[in-house]
Design a protein around this motif. Structure first.
Motif, mmCIF file in Angstrom:
data_model
loop_
_atom_site.group_PDB
_atom_site.id
_atom_site.type_symbol
_atom_site.label_atom_id
_atom_site.label_comp_id
_atom_site.label_asym_id
_atom_site.label_seq_id
_atom_site.Cartn_x
_atom_site.Cartn_y
_atom_site.Cartn_z
ATOM 1 N N PHE A 138 14.186 2.985 -79.196
ATOM 2 C CA PHE A 138 15.111 1.635 -78.909
ATOM 3 C C PHE A 138 14.279 0.490 -78.607
ATOM 4 O O PHE A 138 14.452 -0.617 -79.020
ATOM 5 C CB PHE A 138 16.366 2.146 -77.973
ATOM 6 C CG PHE A 138 17.076 3.344 -78.549
ATOM 7 C CD1 PHE A 138 18.117 2.826 -79.342
ATOM 8 C CD2 PHE A 138 16.861 4.366 -77.946
ATOM 9 C CE1 PHE A 138 18.904 3.870 -79.825
ATOM 10 C CE2 PHE A 138 17.779 5.398 -78.277
ATOM 11 C CZ PHE A 138 18.500 5.208 -79.399
ATOM 12 N N THR A 139 13.026 0.627 -77.801
ATOM 13 C CA THR A 139 12.355 -0.457 -77.407
ATOM 14 C C THR A 139 11.804 -1.202 -78.699
ATOM 15 O O THR A 139 11.779 -2.254 -79.063
ATOM 16 C CB THR A 139 11.148 -0.180 -76.487
ATOM 17 O OG1 THR A 139 11.904 0.519 -75.253
ATOM 18 C CG2 THR A 139 10.304 -1.137 -76.104
ATOM 19 N N ILE A 140 11.208 -0.343 -79.745
ATOM 20 C CA ILE A 140 10.863 -0.847 -80.707
ATOM 21 C C ILE A 140 11.858 -1.436 -81.723
ATOM 22 O O ILE A 140 11.518 -2.490 -82.215
ATOM 23 C CB ILE A 140 10.071 0.619 -81.562
ATOM 24 C CG1 ILE A 140 8.806 1.054 -81.107
ATOM 25 C CG2 ILE A 140 9.761 0.024 -82.953
ATOM 26 C CD1 ILE A 140 8.277 2.268 -81.338
ATOM 27 N N SER B 246 12.743 -4.740 -79.785
ATOM 28 C CA SER B 246 11.870 -5.830 -79.684
ATOM 29 C C SER B 246 11.865 -6.501 -80.931
ATOM 30 O O SER B 246 11.496 -7.914 -80.998
ATOM 31 C CB SER B 246 10.377 -5.029 -79.865
ATOM 32 O OG SER B 246 10.011 -4.484 -80.774
ATOM 33 N N LYS B 247 12.236 -6.267 -82.143
ATOM 34 C CA LYS B 247 12.433 -7.082 -83.351
ATOM 35 C C LYS B 247 13.391 -8.227 -82.937
ATOM 36 O O LYS B 247 13.600 -9.269 -83.658
ATOM 37 C CB LYS B 247 12.848 -6.386 -84.615
ATOM 38 C CG LYS B 247 11.986 -5.184 -84.882
ATOM 39 C CD LYS B 247 10.586 -5.621 -85.366
ATOM 40 C CE LYS B 247 9.666 -4.601 -85.728
ATOM 41 N NZ LYS B 247 8.494 -5.120 -85.890
ATOM 42 N N PHE B 248 14.321 -8.063 -82.253
ATOM 43 C CA PHE B 248 15.612 -9.080 -81.972
ATOM 44 C C PHE B 248 15.060 -9.924 -80.723
ATOM 45 O O PHE B 248 15.844 -11.122 -80.475
ATOM 46 C CB PHE B 248 16.784 -8.455 -81.408
ATOM 47 C CG PHE B 248 17.202 -7.532 -82.863
ATOM 48 C CD1 PHE B 248 17.352 -8.297 -84.101
ATOM 49 C CD2 PHE B 248 17.130 -6.165 -82.894
ATOM 50 C CE1 PHE B 248 17.852 -7.401 -85.299
ATOM 51 C CE2 PHE B 248 17.562 -5.462 -83.691
ATOM 52 C CZ PHE B 248 17.920 -6.017 -85.013
ATOM 53 N N PHE B 249 14.470 -9.615 -79.883
ATOM 54 C CA PHE B 249 14.168 -10.480 -78.689
ATOM 55 C C PHE B 249 12.826 -10.877 -78.477
ATOM 56 O O PHE B 249 11.669 -10.377 -78.614
ATOM 57 C CB PHE B 249 14.364 -9.537 -77.366
ATOM 58 C CG PHE B 249 15.908 -9.146 -77.338
ATOM 59 C CD1 PHE B 249 16.829 -10.081 -76.832
ATOM 60 C CD2 PHE B 249 16.112 -7.881 -77.646
ATOM 61 C CE1 PHE B 249 17.995 -9.563 -76.640
ATOM 62 C CE2 PHE B 249 17.556 -7.676 -77.634
ATOM 63 C CZ PHE B 249 18.385 -8.554 -77.151
#
Length: 132
Positions: free
Chosen positions: A124-126, A129-132
């Motif tokens: 979920f972190t990966i 991270s695309k959005f934030f």
């Protein structure tokens, strides 16, 4: 070891780098051990009839005193502005809610299943991270 310790460094520098590496490995092993027993203690507490919120209250209270005495012992002073304190409070609230959900889950699923699901967070972190 050549990738850790560069050629041309003094012997004392090389020794210091290796000591720090071993300290890091020991620290992560202790941390892993600590995190691995949290669900077990949570499940034991829940079986004894304690609520998730009470278990978390004592967990954070215990951590507060350890951290407080560590800071006193090392004479470390914490300084920050109001903006930083506000951010810390928001992160603390979010973390507390996450912990409450984690502990509450052990009332309904096994500790091992909860730990497996919980440790999927790098995925979920990966993705996030695309959005934030």
């Amino acid at each position: 070891m050549e990738n850790i310790v560069s050629v041309g460094m003094e012997q004392n520098d090389k020794i210091m780098i290796l000591k720090n590496r071993y300290k890091g490995i020991l620290s992560i092993l202790i941390s892993t051990l600590g995190f691995s027993v949290i669900p077990i203690f949570a499940r034991l507490g829940l079986k004894q009839g304690y609520s998730s919120s009470l278990l978390l209250f004592y967990r954070f209270l215990f951590a507060f005193f350890i951290f407080y005495f560590y800071l006193k012992l090392t004479k470390y002073r914490i300084t920050s502005d109001k903006k930083m304190i506000k951010k810390i409070c928001i992160v603390g609230i979010i973390y507390s809610l996450q912990c409450l959900c984690y502990f509450s889950a052990f009332q309904y699923i096994s500790v091992s299943l909860g730990a497996i699901i919980y440790n999927t967070y790098p995925i979920f972190t990966i993705l996030f991270s695309k959005f934030f």
